[in-house]
Design an enzyme around this catalytic site. Structure first.
Site, PDB file in Angstrom:
ATOM      1  N   ALA A 161      -4.339  14.556   5.267  1.00  0.00           N
ATOM      2  CA  ALA A 161      -4.220  13.490   5.982  1.00  0.00           C
ATOM      3  C   ALA A 161      -3.093  12.688   5.178  1.00  0.00           C
ATOM      4  CB  ALA A 161      -5.394  12.788   5.887  1.00  0.00           C
ATOM      5  N   HIS A 173       1.616   5.402  -1.791  1.00  0.00           N
ATOM      6  CA  HIS A 173       1.314   6.557  -2.611  1.00  0.00           C
ATOM      7  C   HIS A 173       2.602   7.087  -3.100  1.00  0.00           C
ATOM      8  CE1 HIS A 173      -3.003   6.532  -1.061  1.00  0.00           C
ATOM      9  NE2 HIS A 173      -2.263   6.147   0.021  1.00  0.00           N
ATOM     10  N   LEU A 174       2.550   7.039  -4.426  1.00  0.00           N
ATOM     11  CA  LEU A 174       3.977   7.572  -5.002  1.00  0.00           C
ATOM     12  C   LEU A 174       3.559   8.880  -5.635  1.00  0.00           C
ATOM     13  CD1 LEU A 174       5.522   4.706  -7.019  1.00  0.00           C
ATOM     14  CD2 LEU A 174       6.281   5.806  -4.857  1.00  0.00           C
ATOM     15  N   ARG A 175       2.272   9.428  -5.605  1.00  0.00           N
ATOM     16  CA  ARG A 175       2.099  10.686  -6.247  1.00  0.00           C
ATOM     17  C   ARG A 175       2.489  10.647  -7.849  1.00  0.00           C
ATOM     18  NH1 ARG A 175      -1.256  10.726  -2.232  1.00  0.00           N
ATOM     19  NH2 ARG A 175      -0.591  11.704  -0.114  1.00  0.00           N
ATOM     20  N   LYS A 199      -9.292  -0.276  -6.329  1.00  0.00           N
ATOM     21  CA  LYS A 199      -9.391   0.330  -4.831  1.00  0.00           C
ATOM     22  C   LYS A 199     -10.709   0.844  -4.764  1.00  0.00           C
ATOM     23  CE  LYS A 199      -7.910   1.723  -0.982  1.00  0.00           C
ATOM     24  NZ  LYS A 199      -6.438   2.464  -0.569  1.00  0.00           N
ATOM     25  N   HIS A 237       0.875  -1.367   0.099  1.00  0.00           N
ATOM     26  CA  HIS A 237      -0.025  -0.054  -0.188  1.00  0.00           C
ATOM     27  C   HIS A 237       1.057   1.156  -0.219  1.00  0.00           C
ATOM     28  CE1 HIS A 237      -3.907   2.344   1.541  1.00  0.00           C
ATOM     29  NE2 HIS A 237      -3.087   3.062   1.038  1.00  0.00           N
ATOM     30  N   LEU A 245      -5.350   9.246   7.680  1.00  0.00           N
ATOM     31  CA  LEU A 245      -6.839   8.418   7.724  1.00  0.00           C
ATOM     32  C   LEU A 245      -6.490   6.956   7.410  1.00  0.00           C
ATOM     33  CD1 LEU A 245      -8.902  11.077   6.491  1.00  0.00           C
ATOM     34  CD2 LEU A 245      -9.119  10.181   8.765  1.00  0.00           C
ATOM     35  N   HIS A 287      -4.742  -0.569   5.562  1.00  0.00           N
ATOM     36  CA  HIS A 287      -4.549  -0.024   6.693  1.00  0.00           C
ATOM     37  C   HIS A 287      -5.414  -0.123   8.004  1.00  0.00           C
ATOM     38  CE1 HIS A 287      -7.141   2.846   5.032  1.00  0.00           C
ATOM     39  NE2 HIS A 287      -6.312   3.458   4.365  1.00  0.00           N
TER      40      HIS A 287
HETATM   41  N1  NCD Z   1      -3.768   7.540   4.566  1.00  0.00           N
HETATM   42  C1  NCD Z   1      -4.100   9.068   4.309  1.00  0.00           C
HETATM   43  O1  NCD Z   1      -4.061   9.803   5.451  1.00  0.00           O
HETATM   44  N2  NCD Z   1      -3.698   9.542   3.196  1.00  0.00           N
HETATM   45  C2  NCD Z   1      -3.830   8.825   2.038  1.00  0.00           C
HETATM   46  C3  NCD Z   1      -5.086   8.377   1.468  1.00  0.00           C
HETATM   47  C4  NCD Z   1      -5.645   6.951   2.229  1.00  0.00           C
HETATM   48  O2  NCD Z   1      -4.635   5.974   2.269  1.00  0.00           O
HETATM   49  O3  NCD Z   1      -6.474   6.966   2.702  1.00  0.00           O
HETATM   50  C5  NCD Z   1      -3.345   9.946   1.080  1.00  0.00           C
HETATM   51  O4  NCD Z   1      -3.306   9.655  -0.096  1.00  0.00           O
HETATM   52  O5  NCD Z   1      -2.942  10.933   1.358  1.00  0.00           O
HETATM   53 ZN    ZN Z   2      -3.116   5.178   1.495  1.00  0.00          ZN
HETATM   54 ZN    ZN Z   3      -6.859   5.029   2.690  1.00  0.00          ZN
END
Ligand code: NCD
Ligand code: ZN
Ligand code: ZN
Length: 358
Positions: A275, A22-24, A110, A20, A231, A186
Site C-alpha cells: 500500500a 514517507h522518505l524511507r 504518530k 505527511h 491506505l 489522510h
Molecule cells: N499510505 C500508505 O498506503 N502507505 C504508507 C503508510 C501509511 O501512511 O499508512 C507507507 O508507509 O507505505
Molecule cells: Zn503515510
Molecule cells: Zn497512514
C-alpha cells in the site's frame, strides 16, 4: 495568494510544506528526497521505518541521514527542514515524550494502530489501555498526535474502517485528552470531514492529492491497478467530493499532506502488492490540478502553505513557489535506490507545472 498574473496562468504562493511524508531510508531516501525539496521547504517525516523510529535518539540519527542525503544531492541543508516524528508504541514512556519535546527536532508523535498499514506491526494495540502516560505527556507538552485513523478489526469492511475509527477510537481519545492536539491524517471520507469540521478543540486533518483527484474506480480501471492502492484505500465519489469541499472550503483545519509513500515497482506489481502511492514527484502539480478543477485556485495557498504551520505553531515560510498552467506529463517510472518507482498516474498528464521556487 501572493500574486496571480494574466488569465490566472501563473500562480505564486508562499512556499508550501508537506505535513505527511514517507522518505524511507538509505538509497531510497537519497533518490526521493530531491523531489520533495523542489517544492516544499519543510515536511513532517513519517517514522514507519524498519525498525520504527521510537526514540528521540533514533529520530535525531534519522534526521542526520536526511541531512547527509541532502548534501549528497548537492542541496544546501538550509533549503529543507525535516520535522521529525516518533512512532508511538504500547511502551512509549512519558520521559521519551519529554525528551522528544525538549530536543527541538521532534514535532509530533504518530499513532499506527497495530496492523493497520505499511510497517505498523510495532504499533499500538490498545490506545487508551496502553498509552495514557505518553498521551498525558504529549498533551502537557503541546506535542501533536498524528493518527492513521482506521480500525483493524477484520470484521469491519475495508471501506468503513475510517468511519468506524471515529466512533471507536477518535471520540473516546479526545474525550479523555481534550487539550491534546490531534491531526487526523489522510482523511478519505465524508465522515472524516464532518468530524473534523464539527469537533471541538485542537483538531485538524491532512488530505492527500490522490484522494482529492481520484475515487475507487481508479483501482479497477480495466483491471487491477496496484499503483492506485494505498491506505486508507480510495473511496467512492461522494467521499472524494466531500474532501474537495473541505480542502477548498477555507477552513484552517484542513491542510496538505501528500502521504507520498514510495515502494519498489516489484513490490507493487505483486500478488500481494504494498500500500502506498508515490506523489512527491508531482505533488504540487496534482494539488493545483485538483484546486483548479474545483475553481478554487485562490484557496491553494492557505491549504498548502498557511494552515499547516498555524496548527503546528510555526511561522509560514518566507520563500515562494510559482506554478504555471501547462501540460505536465507524468513519467512512466523513476530510479529509486537500486530499483524503480512508478509515480501515481504515470503516463497521464496534469494541467499545472511547477515553474520556480524562490
Ligand atoms: N499510505 C500508505 O498506503 N502507505 C504508507 C503508510 C501509511 O501512511 O499508512 C507507507 O508507509 O507505505
Ligand atoms: Zn503515510
Ligand atoms: Zn497512514
Amino acid at each position: 495568494m501572493t500574486q496571480q498574473a494574466g488569465a490566472a496562468d501563473t500562480l505564486t504562493i508562499t512556499r508550501p510544506d508537506d505535513w505527511h511524508l514517507h522518505l524511507r531510508d538509505g538509497a531510497v531516501l537519497a533518490s526521493v528526497l530531491p523531489d520533495t525539496v523542489r517544492q516544499f521547504a519543510r515536511a513532517i517525516i513519517m517514522p514507519n521505518l524498519k525498525p520504527p523510529v521510537t526514540t528521540t535518539a533514533q529520530a535525531l540519527a534519522y534526521r542526520d541521514r536526511i541531512t547527509a542525503a541532502l548534501r549528497q544531492s548537492g542541496i544546501a541543508p538550509q533549503a529543507f527542514t525535516p520535522l521529525m516524528t516518533l512512532y508511538l508504541t504500547d511502551n512509549t514512556a512519558a520521559e521519551e515524550i519529554t525528551r522528544a519535546s525538549e530536543s527541538g527536532a521532534v514535532y509530533a508523535v504518530k499513532l499506527y494502530p497495530a496492523g493497520a498499514t505499511t510497517n505498523s506491526d510495532a504499533g499500538v494495540t490498545d490506545l487508551l489501555g496502553r498509552c495514557r502516560p505518553a498521551l498525558e505527556a504529549m498533551q502537557r507538552h503541546g506535542m501533536p498526535l498524528l493518527v492513521h485513523g482506521e480500525v483493524t478489526d477484520p470484521e469491519v469492511d475495508l471501506f468503513d474502517r475510517e468511519a468506524v475509527f471515529i466512533d471507536r477510537v477518535m471520540i473516546p481519545l479526545r474525550q479523555a485528552f481534550p487539550a491534546l492536539k490531534v491531526v487526523f491524517e489522510h482523511i478519505t471520507t465524508h465522515q472524516g470531514v464532518q468530524y473534523v469540521q464539527q469537533a471541538e478543540g485542537p483538531i485538524a486533518a491532512t488530505i492527500t492529492a490522490h484522494h482529492l483527484l481520484y475515487n475507487r474506480n481508479a483501482l479497477f480501471q480495466g483491471g487491477v491497478r496496484p499503483h492506485w492502492y494505498c491506505l486508507p484505500v480510495l473511496k467512492r465519489e461522494t467521499h472524494r467530493r466531500a474532501l474537495v469541499e473541505a480542502a477548498t472550503g477555507g477552513s484552517p483545519r484542513f491542510f496538505l499532506g501528500t502521504d507520498s509513500a514510495p515502494h519498489p515497482k516489484g513490490l507493487k506489481e505483486n500478488a500481494c502488492g504494498c500500500a502506498g502511492c508515490y506523489t512527491a514527484l508531482h505533488a504540487m502539480e496534482l494539488y493545483a490540478t485538483a484546486f483548479d478543477t474545483a475553481g478554487r485556485l485562490d484557496r491553494l495557498e492557505a491549504f498548502a502553505s498557511l494552515n499547516g504551520p498555524a496548527f503546528y505553531g510555526l511561522p509560514a515560510n518566507r520563500g515562494t513557489l510559482t506554478l504555471r498552467r501547462g501540460r505536465y506529463e507524468i513519467p512512466a517510472e523513476l530510479p529509486m535506490g537500486d530499483a524503480s518507482v512508478v509515480p501515481l498516474a504515470a503516463g497521464e498528464a496534469l494541467g499545472w507545472t511547477v515553474a520556480a521556487a524562490a
